[in-house]
Design a protein around this motif. Structure first.
Motif, PDB file in Angstrom:
ATOM      1  N   ILE A 116       0.870  -1.190   0.000  1.00  0.00           N
ATOM      2  CA  ILE A 116       0.000   0.000   0.000  1.00  0.00           C
ATOM      3  C   ILE A 116       0.900   1.231   0.000  1.00  0.00           C
ATOM      4  N   ASP A 117       0.853   1.987  -1.075  1.00  0.00           N
ATOM      5  CA  ASP A 117       1.652   3.205  -1.168  1.00  0.00           C
ATOM      6  C   ASP A 117       0.735   4.413  -1.290  1.00  0.00           C
ATOM      7  N   LYS A 121      -3.029   5.496   4.363  1.00  0.00           N
ATOM      8  CA  LYS A 121      -2.505   4.144   4.081  1.00  0.00           C
ATOM      9  C   LYS A 121      -2.102   3.386   5.348  1.00  0.00           C
ATOM     10  N   ALA A 165      -3.776   0.017   6.234  1.00  0.00           N
ATOM     11  CA  ALA A 165      -2.892  -1.163   6.264  1.00  0.00           C
ATOM     12  C   ALA A 165      -3.108  -1.954   7.561  1.00  0.00           C
ATOM     13  N   LYS A 166      -3.188  -1.233   8.684  1.00  0.00           N
ATOM     14  CA  LYS A 166      -3.373  -1.914   9.973  1.00  0.00           C
ATOM     15  C   LYS A 166      -4.709  -2.654  10.008  1.00  0.00           C
ATOM     16  N   ALA A 215      -4.655  -5.653   7.615  1.00  0.00           N
ATOM     17  CA  ALA A 215      -3.819  -6.738   8.137  1.00  0.00           C
ATOM     18  C   ALA A 215      -4.563  -7.515   9.224  1.00  0.00           C
ATOM     19  N   VAL A 247       1.817  -6.527   9.834  1.00  0.00           N
ATOM     20  CA  VAL A 247       1.828  -5.263   9.089  1.00  0.00           C
ATOM     21  C   VAL A 247       3.100  -4.498   9.416  1.00  0.00           C
ATOM     22  N   ASP A 287       4.601  -0.534   8.871  1.00  0.00           N
ATOM     23  CA  ASP A 287       4.543   0.854   8.411  1.00  0.00           C
ATOM     24  C   ASP A 287       6.001   1.281   8.192  1.00  0.00           C
ATOM     25  N   VAL A 303       1.297  -7.158   5.125  1.00  0.00           N
ATOM     26  CA  VAL A 303       0.794  -5.925   4.515  1.00  0.00           C
ATOM     27  C   VAL A 303       1.847  -4.874   4.840  1.00  0.00           C
ATOM     28  N   ASP A 313       3.137  -0.754   4.148  1.00  0.00           N
ATOM     29  CA  ASP A 313       2.784   0.537   3.542  1.00  0.00           C
ATOM     30  C   ASP A 313       3.976   1.486   3.533  1.00  0.00           C
ATOM     31  N   LYS A 336      -1.398  -4.675  -5.056  1.00  0.00           N
ATOM     32  CA  LYS A 336      -0.812  -3.353  -4.801  1.00  0.00           C
ATOM     33  C   LYS A 336      -1.925  -2.306  -4.850  1.00  0.00           C
TER      34      LYS A 336
END
Ligand SMILES: Nc1ncnc2c1ncn2[C@@H]1O[C@H](COP(=O)(O)OP(=O)(O)OP(=O)(O)O)[C@@H](O)[C@H]1O
Ligand SMILES: Nc1ccn([C@H]2C[C@H](O)[C@@H](COP(=O)(O)O)O2)c(=O)n1
Length: 229
Positions: free
Chosen positions: A14-15, A22, A26-27, A30, A37, A39, A128, A130, A145
């Motif tokens: 995840i960008d 994000k 993401a959290k 996940a 996850v 970061d 996951v 980011d 993605k």
């Protein structure tokens, strides 16, 4: 207990720019699909925070690489944050000053190179992740993605609400800082913030985080990358 089960070794990248949501997405994703996850911004923030604390210039590549290697020796993280040398650094890494320092140290290719191995190792058994270059450089083979965006104003509004708790700046000042950081992250030569060709773009400007995560799980389910557990 997660509602979903991921296929073995599933990597989700995840960008997106700062404040696009994000990290939050993401959290949540996940947790929902039962994956760890990372970061990756926290790694760059930790180097930026340590550089500020030790008065190391943010363009002094050699010292920054030494700092990055020291960081790699003593870093640990959970879904809630990051520790260095057993000390929790999460809260002090949230400021815009540290965000800007992170963006500057991240423009040094040698620093990025140091972090690459760790990021790839973590992803080996599935995760996951980011950041800014996950889909393009760190995990180009990720099975899914996403490129999360939102208008500059909405991203600044979200960041401003967070910073208010620290007695932060005006909304206009946050807008300007965000634009400068976007520009630096997008225009650097090495691994800039860029949407991977095979990434799915999601504009979260008017979306709730839950809806963003639902959109992501929908894609993963349709591709057979997660199944109901
Ligand atoms: N869809 C959304 N709608 C409203 N607020 C959101 C949304 N997504 C995230 N937020 C909030 O915006 C703030 C920034 O989100 P988050 O930290 O996830 O962004 P980010 O893209 O990871 O930023 P950074 O790259 O700076 O870490 C948080 O307070 C979060 O709760
Ligand atoms: N994969 C990554 C993650 C982060 N950075 C840089 C660029 C950001 O401005 C800075 C802070 O990240 P944030 O916590 O805001 O996500 O770190 C990067 O270059 N590559």
């Amino acid at each position: 207990m997660s509602r979903w089960k991921p296929v073995d070794g599933l990597q989700v990248a995840i960008d997106g720019p700062s404040g696009s949501g994000k990290g939050t997405a993401a959290k949540m994703l996940a947790k929902e699909i039962g994956l760890p996850v990372l970061d990756t911004g926290l790694l760059y923030r930790l180097i930026g925070g340590l550089a500020i604390e030790r008065a190391i210039a943010l363009d002094e590549s050699e010292s920054l690489v030494a700092l990055a290697n020291e960081m790699l020796e003593s870093v640990a993280w959970t879904v809630d944050g990051i520790t260095f040398d057993g000390e929790n650094w999460t809260d002090r890494l949230r400021s815009e000053a540290v965000g800007n320092a992170a963006s500057k140290v991240a423009s040094q290719p040698e620093v990025r190179e140091c972090l690459l191995g760790l990021q790839r190792k973590i992803a080996e058994s599935g995760c996951v992740m980011d950041g800014r270059d996950i889909g393009t450089v760190v995990l180009p083979g990720a099975q899914a993605k996403f490129f999360l965006t939102a208008s500059v104003r909405e991203r600044a509004r979200r960041r401003w609400i967070q910073l208010k708790e620290q007695g932060g700046s005006s909304l206009e000042a946050v807008v300007e800082e965000l634009k400068m950081r976007d520009q630096r992250d997008q225009e650097r030569q090495h691994a800039p913030l860029l949407q991977a060709e095979d990434a799915i773009a999601i504009d979260s400007t008017t979306m709730r985080v839950d809806d963003v995560v639902d959109r992501m799980t929908g894609v993963l389910e349709r591709r057979g990358l997660i199944v109901v557990s």
